[in-house]
Scaffold this active site. Structure first.
Site, PDB file in Angstrom:
ATOM      1  N   VAL A 181     -18.284   3.206  -3.552  1.00  0.00           N
ATOM      2  CA  VAL A 181     -18.737   1.835  -3.307  1.00  0.00           C
ATOM      3  C   VAL A 181     -20.211   1.833  -2.869  1.00  0.00           C
ATOM      4  O   VAL A 181     -21.027   1.058  -3.382  1.00  0.00           O
ATOM      5  CB  VAL A 181     -17.859   1.150  -2.228  1.00  0.00           C
ATOM      6  CG1 VAL A 181     -18.395  -0.233  -1.893  1.00  0.00           C
ATOM      7  CG2 VAL A 181     -16.414   1.057  -2.706  1.00  0.00           C
ATOM      8  N   LYS A 229       0.861  -1.184   0.000  1.00  0.00           N
ATOM      9  CA  LYS A 229       0.000   0.000   0.000  1.00  0.00           C
ATOM     10  C   LYS A 229       0.892   1.227   0.000  1.00  0.00           C
ATOM     11  O   LYS A 229       2.051   1.162   0.436  1.00  0.00           O
ATOM     12  CB  LYS A 229      -0.861  -0.002   1.273  1.00  0.00           C
ATOM     13  CG  LYS A 229      -2.085   0.852   1.216  1.00  0.00           C
ATOM     14  CD  LYS A 229      -3.295   0.126   0.642  1.00  0.00           C
ATOM     15  CE  LYS A 229      -4.489   1.021   0.552  1.00  0.00           C
ATOM     16  NZ  LYS A 229      -5.687   0.353   0.062  1.00  0.00           N
ATOM     17  N   GLY A 261     -22.461   5.564   4.299  1.00  0.00           N
ATOM     18  CA  GLY A 261     -21.526   6.045   3.284  1.00  0.00           C
ATOM     19  C   GLY A 261     -21.990   5.648   1.901  1.00  0.00           C
ATOM     20  O   GLY A 261     -22.041   4.456   1.575  1.00  0.00           O
ATOM     21  N   VAL A 262     -22.393   6.638   1.094  1.00  0.00           N
ATOM     22  CA  VAL A 262     -22.862   6.328  -0.267  1.00  0.00           C
ATOM     23  C   VAL A 262     -21.979   7.048  -1.287  1.00  0.00           C
ATOM     24  O   VAL A 262     -22.450   7.753  -2.162  1.00  0.00           O
ATOM     25  CB  VAL A 262     -24.369   6.638  -0.439  1.00  0.00           C
ATOM     26  CG1 VAL A 262     -25.196   5.588   0.277  1.00  0.00           C
ATOM     27  CG2 VAL A 262     -24.728   8.037   0.075  1.00  0.00           C
ATOM     28  N   GLY A 263     -20.667   6.868  -1.112  1.00  0.00           N
ATOM     29  CA  GLY A 263     -19.684   7.391  -2.071  1.00  0.00           C
ATOM     30  C   GLY A 263     -19.565   6.410  -3.221  1.00  0.00           C
ATOM     31  O   GLY A 263     -20.566   5.850  -3.686  1.00  0.00           O
ATOM     32  N   TYR A 305     -22.645   3.887  -3.352  1.00  0.00           N
ATOM     33  CA  TYR A 305     -23.613   4.222  -4.413  1.00  0.00           C
ATOM     34  C   TYR A 305     -23.930   2.972  -5.257  1.00  0.00           C
ATOM     35  O   TYR A 305     -25.088   2.622  -5.463  1.00  0.00           O
ATOM     36  CB  TYR A 305     -23.060   5.345  -5.308  1.00  0.00           C
ATOM     37  CG  TYR A 305     -23.897   5.561  -6.542  1.00  0.00           C
ATOM     38  CD1 TYR A 305     -25.053   6.336  -6.477  1.00  0.00           C
ATOM     39  CD2 TYR A 305     -23.561   4.959  -7.753  1.00  0.00           C
ATOM     40  CE1 TYR A 305     -25.856   6.509  -7.610  1.00  0.00           C
ATOM     41  CE2 TYR A 305     -24.356   5.127  -8.884  1.00  0.00           C
ATOM     42  CZ  TYR A 305     -25.495   5.905  -8.802  1.00  0.00           C
ATOM     43  OH  TYR A 305     -26.290   6.062  -9.914  1.00  0.00           O
TER      44      TYR A 305
HETATM   45  P1  NAD Z   1     -15.584   7.434  -1.063  1.00  0.00           P
HETATM   46  O1  NAD Z   1     -14.724   8.471  -0.469  1.00  0.00           O
HETATM   47  O2  NAD Z   1     -16.020   7.544  -2.486  1.00  0.00           O
HETATM   48  O3  NAD Z   1     -16.926   7.263  -0.195  1.00  0.00           O
HETATM   49  C1  NAD Z   1     -16.955   7.277   1.201  1.00  0.00           C
HETATM   50  C2  NAD Z   1     -18.200   8.039   1.613  1.00  0.00           C
HETATM   51  O4  NAD Z   1     -18.347   7.937   3.016  1.00  0.00           O
HETATM   52  C3  NAD Z   1     -18.147   9.535   1.275  1.00  0.00           C
HETATM   53  O5  NAD Z   1     -19.301   9.893   0.538  1.00  0.00           O
HETATM   54  C4  NAD Z   1     -18.087  10.210   2.647  1.00  0.00           C
HETATM   55  O6  NAD Z   1     -18.765  11.458   2.662  1.00  0.00           O
HETATM   56  C5  NAD Z   1     -18.810   9.183   3.491  1.00  0.00           C
HETATM   57  N1  NAD Z   1     -18.532   9.276   4.922  1.00  0.00           N
HETATM   58  C6  NAD Z   1     -17.368   9.542   5.553  1.00  0.00           C
HETATM   59  N2  NAD Z   1     -17.543   9.518   6.892  1.00  0.00           N
HETATM   60  C7  NAD Z   1     -18.847   9.207   7.099  1.00  0.00           C
HETATM   61  C8  NAD Z   1     -19.641   9.020   8.252  1.00  0.00           C
HETATM   62  N3  NAD Z   1     -19.140   9.143   9.481  1.00  0.00           N
HETATM   63  N4  NAD Z   1     -20.946   8.686   8.102  1.00  0.00           N
HETATM   64  C9  NAD Z   1     -21.478   8.553   6.871  1.00  0.00           C
HETATM   65  N5  NAD Z   1     -20.766   8.728   5.734  1.00  0.00           N
HETATM   66  C10 NAD Z   1     -19.475   9.052   5.843  1.00  0.00           C
HETATM   67  O7  NAD Z   1     -14.806   6.055  -0.823  1.00  0.00           O
HETATM   68  P2  NAD Z   1     -15.104   4.635  -1.468  1.00  0.00           P
HETATM   69  O8  NAD Z   1     -14.140   4.382  -2.565  1.00  0.00           O
HETATM   70  O9  NAD Z   1     -16.569   4.464  -1.709  1.00  0.00           O
HETATM   71  O10 NAD Z   1     -14.655   3.674  -0.271  1.00  0.00           O
HETATM   72  C11 NAD Z   1     -15.495   3.469   0.841  1.00  0.00           C
HETATM   73  C12 NAD Z   1     -14.846   2.464   1.784  1.00  0.00           C
HETATM   74  O11 NAD Z   1     -14.624   1.236   1.087  1.00  0.00           O
HETATM   75  C13 NAD Z   1     -13.463   2.910   2.317  1.00  0.00           C
HETATM   76  O12 NAD Z   1     -13.308   2.385   3.619  1.00  0.00           O
HETATM   77  C14 NAD Z   1     -12.493   2.210   1.376  1.00  0.00           C
HETATM   78  O13 NAD Z   1     -11.229   2.009   1.978  1.00  0.00           O
HETATM   79  C15 NAD Z   1     -13.236   0.894   1.152  1.00  0.00           C
HETATM   80  N6  NAD Z   1     -12.873   0.209  -0.086  1.00  0.00           N
HETATM   81  C16 NAD Z   1     -13.033   0.830  -1.276  1.00  0.00           C
HETATM   82  C17 NAD Z   1     -12.718   0.150  -2.439  1.00  0.00           C
HETATM   83  C18 NAD Z   1     -12.937   0.766  -3.791  1.00  0.00           C
HETATM   84  O14 NAD Z   1     -12.923   0.033  -4.795  1.00  0.00           O
HETATM   85  N7  NAD Z   1     -13.176   2.066  -3.886  1.00  0.00           N
HETATM   86  C19 NAD Z   1     -12.207  -1.156  -2.385  1.00  0.00           C
HETATM   87  C20 NAD Z   1     -12.064  -1.773  -1.136  1.00  0.00           C
HETATM   88  C21 NAD Z   1     -12.402  -1.078   0.010  1.00  0.00           C
END
Ligand code: NAD
Length: 349
Positions: free
Chosen positions: A185, A80, A181-183, A187
């Protein structure tokens, strides 16, 4: 703090501190293990409180990638990177190119990709200096691009498996899933769940993201502090880590915790707390392996998306094996998953 003294050090093979004064780059690349193959794991951009905090984070995430890649059945070790967002950080192309130079110097022992704070276009900038980068724009119907839709697909398959095991139901229709969290992943997960007929309860710091899933997938929004205590069947943490601990677990009203966030448990003991509360926990690095499977296929070459989807679908049966072993042994699922991952790595070492 010296890297060797960090509690997350766990016999890392290599830790590289990267500094370029001209661009302001400060980064750390951690290679936990190359026993199974080159160390693969994304690069995170974050404003850390201190260098020690950045070091601790990268070590913890890198070890997690070793376990994730092993459990996903990939010929990848774990690594990482973190780029430290300093107060004068400008996110220039020159800075990301310099990071690419550092990755290149590792001769393929570390393969980078997107993590929090990164994007496909940043990966394209890094790719000007190194070929050991993934998450680049994909040809239609092929592996590559933003890995989060495949992470979400794997989480969806994992939720189906957990529901089948715990609730003895083969369909999600009518079940309620609380998504924190609806970012990226979250969404896509909401999309899959909605299409499967599940009811959604959601929360996010970002109001516009909440509004989008409410409009598109008929989700119900709740305040940030309420999402963990919803009366639902499944809680899907898809925001930050360390949300399950001594104080939050007693408030949960779900039968299953299965979501995409990394490092959901504050401590290993929280896995036991969940089990004691009768809650089935899908170990995070097993259920969220869809993105790295996509990355592995992209790195391997011309892999079609249908093949990626077939590999991601194996996350369901993989979780069932963990659930069954946990049920038979009385050990919590996180401990069973760790033991399985360590066994795979040890066999290759
Ligand atoms: P992202 O930043 O797109 O989405 C995260 C969302 O969580 C954001 O919209 C943020 O506003 C929201 N958030 C933060 N703190 C919060 C809280 N206290 N309450 C509610 N919402 C909150 O990130 P992502 O890529 O969707 O990743 C989300 C999680 O999944 C992370 O932990 C990441 O490490 C993990 N992950 C992601 C991937 C990937 O392919 N993107 C793969 C494996 C693991």
């Amino acid at each position: 703090m010296a890297a060797f003294d960090d509690p997350a050090f766990d016999d890392h093979e290599r830790v590289v501190f990267c500094r370029d004064a001209a661009t302001g780059l400060k980064a750390i690349i951690a290679i936990h293990s190359t026993a199974l193959g080159p160390a693969a794991g994304g690069c995170r951009l974050w404003r850390y409180e201190s260098g020690d905090a950045a070091l601790h984070d990268v070590l913890r995430l890198s070890q997690g990638m070793s376990y994730k890649n092993a459990m996903a059945g990939l010929s990848f070790g774990g690594g990482k990177a973190v780029i430290i967002e300093t107060p004068d950080f400008d996110g220039s192309e020159a800075l990301y190119e310099k990071f690419g130079d550092f990755v290149e110097k590792l001769n393929g022992d570390y393969i980078t990709a997107e993590d929090v704070g990164m994007s496909v276009s940043i990966m394209e900038t890094i790719a000007r200096r190194t070929s050991h980068v993934t998450g680049l724009p994909a040809k239609t119907g092929h592996a590559g691009g933003d890995p989060s839709p495949k992470t979400a697909l794997g989480v969806f398959k994992g939720i189906e498996a957990a529901v089948g095991f715990k609730l003895r139901r083969d369909k999600l229709r009518g079940l309620t899933v609380a998504v924190q969290g609806v970012g990226h992943v979250g969404y896509y997960l909401c999309k899959y769940l909605f299409e499967a007929g599940a009811k959604l309860i959601v929360s996010d710091l970002d109001e516009s993201r909440v509004q989008r899933v409410c409009e598109e997938f008929a989700a119900t929004a709740v305040p940030l502090d309420d999402i963990l205590c919803q009366d639902a069947d499944v809680l899907a943490p898809c925001a930050l880590g360390a949300i399950l601990d001594e104080s939050s677990i007693p408030k949960l009203k779900v039968s299953i915790v299965a979501g995409g966030a990394n490092n959901q448990l504050q401590t290993q003991a929280d896995g036991q707390r969940l089990a004691a509360a009768g809650i089935l926990y899908a170990p995070d690095y097993v259920i969220n392996g869809g993105g790295i499977i996509n990355v592995a296929c992209e790195y391997a070459g011309d892999v079609e998306e249908t093949e990626v989807n077939d590999l991601v679908a194996k996350i369901g049966p993989r979780l069932i094996k963990i659930f069954e072993e946990a049920a038979a042994s009385g050990e919590p699922t996180n401990i069973i998953a760790d033991a399985q991952a360590r066994k795979i790595i040890a066999a290759a070492s």
